[in-house]
Design an enzyme around this catalytic site. Structure first.
Site, mmCIF file in Angstrom:
data_model
loop_
_atom_site.group_PDB
_atom_site.id
_atom_site.type_symbol
_atom_site.label_atom_id
_atom_site.label_comp_id
_atom_site.label_asym_id
_atom_site.label_seq_id
_atom_site.Cartn_x
_atom_site.Cartn_y
_atom_site.Cartn_z
ATOM 1 N N ASP A 47 0.833 -1.196 0.000
ATOM 2 C CA ASP A 47 0.000 0.000 0.000
ATOM 3 C C ASP A 47 0.873 1.254 0.000
ATOM 4 O OD1 ASP A 47 -2.043 -1.735 0.132
ATOM 5 O OD2 ASP A 47 -2.905 -0.976 2.005
ATOM 6 N N TYR B 290 2.254 1.980 -3.373
ATOM 7 C CA TYR B 290 1.165 2.473 -4.238
ATOM 8 C C TYR B 290 0.896 3.949 -3.940
ATOM 9 C CZ TYR B 290 -3.614 3.009 -5.969
ATOM 10 O OH TYR B 290 -4.747 3.451 -6.600
ATOM 11 N N SER C 37 -13.056 -19.036 11.015
ATOM 12 C CA SER C 37 -13.653 -19.897 9.992
ATOM 13 C C SER C 37 -14.180 -21.161 10.655
ATOM 14 C CB SER C 37 -12.625 -20.222 8.924
ATOM 15 O OG SER C 37 -11.496 -20.776 9.543
ATOM 16 N N LEU C 38 -14.817 -22.004 9.854
ATOM 17 C CA LEU C 38 -15.443 -23.210 10.404
ATOM 18 C C LEU C 38 -14.692 -24.452 9.957
ATOM 19 C CD1 LEU C 38 -19.136 -22.296 9.528
ATOM 20 C CD2 LEU C 38 -18.165 -22.418 11.832
ATOM 21 N N GLU D 184 -28.478 -24.373 9.728
ATOM 22 C CA GLU D 184 -28.852 -23.329 8.764
ATOM 23 C C GLU D 184 -27.994 -23.472 7.511
ATOM 24 O OE1 GLU D 184 -27.627 -20.680 11.878
ATOM 25 O OE2 GLU D 184 -26.312 -19.614 10.503
ATOM 26 N N LYS E 158 -25.307 -22.776 4.636
ATOM 27 C CA LYS E 158 -24.034 -22.054 4.582
ATOM 28 C C LYS E 158 -24.035 -21.246 3.287
ATOM 29 C CE LYS E 158 -19.080 -22.659 5.236
ATOM 30 N NZ LYS E 158 -18.536 -21.958 4.094
ATOM 31 N N ASP F 27 -22.940 -18.927 0.301
ATOM 32 C CA ASP F 27 -21.677 -18.767 -0.423
ATOM 33 C C ASP F 27 -21.502 -17.311 -0.858
ATOM 34 O OD1 ASP F 27 -19.323 -19.455 -1.532
ATOM 35 O OD2 ASP F 27 -20.148 -20.570 -3.224
ATOM 36 N N GLU G 27 -23.462 -12.716 6.018
ATOM 37 C CA GLU G 27 -22.912 -12.944 4.686
ATOM 38 C C GLU G 27 -23.547 -11.998 3.661
ATOM 39 O OE1 GLU G 27 -20.743 -15.352 5.080
ATOM 40 O OE2 GLU G 27 -20.263 -16.147 3.081
ATOM 41 N N TYR H 98 -26.187 -13.923 10.662
ATOM 42 C CA TYR H 98 -26.223 -15.234 11.318
ATOM 43 C C TYR H 98 -25.309 -15.343 12.533
ATOM 44 C CZ TYR H 98 -22.194 -15.771 8.196
ATOM 45 O OH TYR H 98 -21.022 -15.565 7.535
ATOM 46 N N LYS I 220 -24.644 -25.367 14.742
ATOM 47 C CA LYS I 220 -24.104 -24.618 15.879
ATOM 48 C C LYS I 220 -24.769 -25.095 17.161
ATOM 49 C CE LYS I 220 -23.591 -20.622 12.884
ATOM 50 N NZ LYS I 220 -24.136 -19.348 12.428
ATOM 51 N N LYS J 125 -20.354 -29.812 4.342
ATOM 52 C CA LYS J 125 -20.285 -29.363 2.945
ATOM 53 C C LYS J 125 -21.046 -30.290 2.009
ATOM 54 C CE LYS J 125 -17.643 -26.168 2.140
ATOM 55 N NZ LYS J 125 -16.250 -25.892 2.381
ATOM 56 N N CYS K 38 -15.601 -16.266 -40.177
ATOM 57 C CA CYS K 38 -16.868 -16.365 -39.467
ATOM 58 C C CYS K 38 -17.650 -17.575 -39.976
ATOM 59 C CB CYS K 38 -17.662 -15.084 -39.704
ATOM 60 S SG CYS K 38 -19.362 -15.193 -39.119
ATOM 61 N N CYS L 89 -20.871 -16.328 -42.088
ATOM 62 C CA CYS L 89 -20.843 -15.630 -43.378
ATOM 63 C C CYS L 89 -19.531 -15.800 -44.130
ATOM 64 C CB CYS L 89 -21.142 -14.143 -43.178
ATOM 65 S SG CYS L 89 -19.812 -13.260 -42.360
ATOM 66 N N CYS M 122 -16.055 -11.250 -36.239
ATOM 67 C CA CYS M 122 -16.387 -11.263 -37.658
ATOM 68 C C CYS M 122 -16.373 -9.813 -38.135
ATOM 69 C CB CYS M 122 -17.773 -11.872 -37.833
ATOM 70 S SG CYS M 122 -18.499 -11.537 -39.430
ATOM 71 N N CYS N 267 -23.386 -9.779 -42.111
ATOM 72 C CA CYS N 267 -23.293 -11.122 -41.527
ATOM 73 C C CYS N 267 -24.669 -11.508 -40.969
ATOM 74 C CB CYS N 267 -22.253 -11.148 -40.415
ATOM 75 S SG CYS N 267 -22.272 -12.703 -39.509
HETATM 76 S S1 IVH Z 1 -20.919 -19.002 11.348
HETATM 77 C C1 IVH Z 1 -17.156 -18.642 14.181
HETATM 78 N N1 IVH Z 1 -22.896 -19.351 9.670
HETATM 79 O O1 IVH Z 1 -18.532 -19.596 6.274
HETATM 80 C C2 IVH Z 1 -17.780 -18.988 12.882
HETATM 81 N N2 IVH Z 1 -20.754 -18.908 8.756
HETATM 82 O O2 IVH Z 1 -15.998 -21.134 7.008
HETATM 83 C C3 IVH Z 1 -18.766 -17.983 12.430
HETATM 84 N N3 IVH Z 1 -20.733 -18.740 6.317
HETATM 85 O O3 IVH Z 1 -16.412 -17.016 7.255
HETATM 86 C C4 IVH Z 1 -19.343 -18.322 11.119
HETATM 87 N N4 IVH Z 1 -22.877 -19.102 6.000
HETATM 88 O O4 IVH Z 1 -18.275 -16.436 5.653
HETATM 89 C C5 IVH Z 1 -21.579 -19.108 9.794
HETATM 90 N N5 IVH Z 1 -24.756 -19.634 8.313
HETATM 91 C C6 IVH Z 1 -23.474 -19.380 8.448
HETATM 92 C C7 IVH Z 1 -22.643 -19.168 7.348
HETATM 93 C C8 IVH Z 1 -21.275 -18.931 7.531
HETATM 94 C C9 IVH Z 1 -21.721 -18.843 5.410
HETATM 95 C C10 IVH Z 1 -19.318 -18.493 5.959
HETATM 96 C C11 IVH Z 1 -18.708 -17.319 6.667
HETATM 97 C C12 IVH Z 1 -17.511 -17.857 7.368
HETATM 98 C C13 IVH Z 1 -17.258 -19.145 6.673
HETATM 99 C C14 IVH Z 1 -16.654 -20.113 7.650
#
Ligand code: IVH
Length: 719
Positions: A48, A51, A97-98, A131, A133, A135, A191, A243, A307, A331, A436, A439, A460, A466
């Site tokens: 940064d 830049y 993350s999970l 619930e 997940k 994307d 999300e 969430y 959870k 998953k 093409c 034509c 083309c 065409c």
């Molecule tokens: S709970 C402490 N709930 O999945 C963990 N995460 O791999 C809090 N995600 O970074 C996350 N749907 O971006 C939770 N219903 C959901 C979710 C969710 C998508 C994503 C989220 C997180 C990633 C974890």
């Protein structure tokens, strides 16, 4: 070998004017390259600080030679060029993350681990909240005394990016929390995502404007949120599911499920599928239900999250490294499959682009039969990426290859890799046609006007005659955002074009007259009857009156999407003015009409040239004139000449909170003012929102009148 030492740059104070000019061009190109790497590829090459140093040097050179400042200068660009990147935000509580579960057994193990850790009895089964997940990308929203004060991306989990101005433009995100007893500090997490339908529509618009195409809804959501100009984010259909939470000065509820209910009441959107499960059977049943619903949800999910419901138990369970012990992501199987590439078909688009399409042996991917996949362009088949770097480890795609197909973001099938072991011995590299297929004319790769590099698209060259291009132009002409004629869609255009009934736009409006005289009537065609023909003619009649912006968009001129068509309509007002001005603009780059076209805020040289090229073609002008004999183009709302801001120049800066930048510009233009991108002596007003920086400073220096957003609103209110 040691890297060649870089020559130290010449001191700005010592530059001659000629040197300064070259230096500014060099800096502009370099800054542009880093902007692209950072904003589009999410892959910056320099720090940064390095830049910022480039930008500072550019500013310093411009300060010495103000006459060298051009529209293309990084200091003048609206939107794209940042004055610094997003500020960094330390998350009060890290965004983690999970861990993943892939099999039913992994889920059984998870619940048992929880029981063991909490020393629960074998029949004491913890309630689990399940619930989808989502994307998308995670976001943390901080509220102090109920007011939204900051929005931050996850970043590396500890430090994210400040995207506050951008998140304020999302309608799913409240600016103020509802209800009494809102804790003084609340961080709500969730999300950001995009509906699949919105993603497809956005990509269509982007393609029309020959702008970035996103690979899937997730990329598109991420790219849209991480925009330096919040008005771009505002124009993108982003949504948000809440969430989770981060720092809370008090906990409104004792369980996960009730917390989600509370978050919902506070004004957020929470996922309606969120369910409490009493045991592993219920959890797995939920998983299978969601898996079958997956394709119909409207948004992409990549699994289900479980959870532990009781928050005191979540507390006790805590974390292992970066994953909570109290939650896991189950998953879904990757939506990929292996099949054989039988053929490569070349489709010709409206602007002549030759697009290769993979014809696959039918295969089921994630519950849907796939037979076609996009191959993008010639380079993609050769395994060369947009940036000239090899993709798929440099493995090209050949007819007869066994390939791995994936439904990217659940929507567009793509070929992700080639199984080289299965390549037939006689498979030859694919030779992309240089003519093409529709034509037979030459198809060439032009130089990209933006980058100067060879365009990845082969086109083309027979724009006028065409048949494939003509047919695609007709489809565009009747499309929903253009003439939008009920009962005249792609299928009918295909048929009418093949039979010579509708070959150019005007033919649509003479269809009824010609049908009256014809021996073989439309009503006698297969699939038609008296009623459907009557309805079709009525729908065509209804479109004999059309707004100028729609008309301009319908012409299908390269680079003229809906947005540019609106700008042109507003600027020229009436179709006669527009037509005459575009022909006059063809007299040369110094012609007044050309300069006027180029001066429209938002219309750059690439767009201007494409329009001029279109009108330089007598055949196009004839098509327009024939059409104008049949239809009535309604004038666009003219800028009001009698408003107090008519003829004034206004600059909007900072993160506007009361309206979007696009809205503000539209209002200014409607009232006859010019919305400019940079502050100069000619500027009449600078409207500054929070965080306004260099432009505000410049205005103060030049003594230009500065207005707050409210003052601006008061000025234009009721006009
Ligand atoms: S709970 C402490 N709930 O999945 C963990 N995460 O791999 C809090 N995600 O970074 C996350 N749907 O971006 C939770 N219903 C959901 C979710 C969710 C998508 C994503 C989220 C997180 C990633 C974890």
């Amino acid at each position: 070998m040691a890297a060649k030492p870089k020559k130290a740059p010449v001191d700005v104070e010592k530059l001659t004017k000629a040197q300064a000019k070259v230096e500014l061009m060099r800096l502009a190109l370099e800054i542009e390259e880093h902007n692209n790497r950072y904003y589009q590829d999410d892959a910056p090459k320099i720090s940064d600080a390095a830049y910022d140093a480039l930008r500072q040097r550019s500013n310093a050179v411009e300060a010495r030679f103000p006459e060298l400042v051009t529209k293309e200068s990084p200091s003048q660009k609206v939107g794209a060029a940042p004055s610094g990147r997003f500020a960094k935000v330390q998350h009060a509580i890290p965004m983690l993350s999970l861990g993943n579960a892939f099999t039913d057994q992994d889920v059984v193990d998870f619940v048992e681990r929880v029981q063991r850790f909490l020393k629960l009895g074998a029949d004491e089964i913890p309630t689990i909240v399940a619930e989808p997940k989502i994307d998308g990308l995670s976001l943390s929203l901080r509220y102090e005394n109920g007011e939204l004060v900051r929005g931050a991306t996850r970043g590396d989990g500890t430090t994210g990016e400040d995207v506050t101005a951008n998140v304020r433009t999302l309608s799913d995100i409240p600016h103020k929390l509802k209800g009494r007893n809102v804790p003084a500090v609340c961080e709500v997490r969730g999300e950001v995502y995009m509906l699949k339908s919105d993603f497809l529509a956005l990509n269509k618009r982007q393609a029309e404007a020959e702008d970035t195409i996103f690979a899937n809804p997730r990329n598109s959501a991420a790219g849209s949120l991480r925009q330096k100009d919040p008005s771009i984010t505002a124009s993108r259909p982003l949504k948000f599911f809440a969430y989770a939470w981060g720092e809370m000065s008090a906990m409104p509820a004792p369980t996960q499920f009730e917390m989600i209910e509370w978050i919902d009441k506070a004004g957020f959107v929470t996922n309606p599928l969120t369910t409490r499960c009493k045991n592993v059977e219920a959890i797995l049943k939920f998983y299978r239900e969601i898996e079958t619903k997956r394709a119909t949800l409207g948004y992409d999910i990549d699994g289900v999250v479980y959870k532990v419901d009781r928050l005191d138990w979540q507390q006790r369970l805590g974390f292992v490294s970066r994953n909570p012990r109290w939650a896991i992501a189950h998953k879904f199987a990757a939506e990929q499959a292996t099949t054989v590439l039988n053929d490569i078909e070349i489709q010709v688009g409206r602007t002549g682009a030759l697009t290769p399409v993979a014809k696959l042996a039918p295969v089921t991917v994630g519950g849907v039969v796939v037979q076609n996949a996009t191959l993008h362009n010639e380079d993609y088949i050769k395994a060369i990426g947009n940036d000239g770097q090899p993709i798929r480890d440099g493995v090209d795609i050949r007819i007869g290859d066994t390939v791995v197909v994936q439904r990217a973001g659940d929507v567009i099938p793509q070929i992700v890799s080639v199984v080289l072991d299965k390549r037939p011995r006689n498979a030859k590299p694919y030779e992309f046609p240089h003519r093409c297929p529709a034509c037979g004319s030459h198809a060439v790769r032009e130089a990209d006007p933006k980058t100067g590099r060879e365009d990845s698209v082969r086109r083309c060259t027979n724009t006028l005659a065409c048949p494939a291009q003509a047919k695609e132009r007709l489809k565009h002409f009747v499309a929903r955002n253009a003439f939008d004629i009920d009962g005249l869609g792609d299928k009918q255009i295909e048929e009418f074009f093949t039979d010579g009934l509708v070959m150019s736009p005007v033919d649509i409006f003479t269809l009824e007259k010609r049908d009256a005289r014809a021996t073989k009537k439309l009503a006698d065609r297969e699939g038609y009857g008296a009623t459907s023909v009557r309805n079709l003619f009525a729908a065509i009649e209804a479109r004999r009156k059309i707004a100028l912006a729609r008309f301009i968009f319908a012409l299908g001129i390269r680079h003229v999407g809906e947005g540019n068509a609106k700008l042109l309509a507003r600027h020229y007002g009436a179709v006669e003015n527009f037509r005459a001005a575009m022909i006059a603009a063809g007299e040369g780059p110094l012609a007044e009409a050309y300069l006027d076209l180029n001066s429209i805020e938002g219309i750059g040289a690439v767009v201007a040239n494409a329009i001029v090229e279109f009108f330089a073609e007598p055949h196009s002008v004839k098509a327009v004139d024939d059409l104008l004999d049949e239809i009535e183009v309604q004038p666009a709302e003219k800028a009001k000449a009698d408003s107090p801001i008519a003829g004034k120049t206004v600059v909007f800066t900072g993160s506007l909170e009361k309206f979007t930048r696009d809205e503000a510009k539209a209002t200014a233009e409607r009232l006859g003012a010019k919305a400019a991108g940079s502050v100069s002596k000619k500027t009449d007003y600078v409207v500054a929102g929070p965080g306004a920086g260099s432009k505000l400073a410049e205005a103060q220096k030049l003594g230009v009148q500065v207005l707050t957003e409210d003052e601006w609103l008061a000025l234009v209110n009721g006009l």
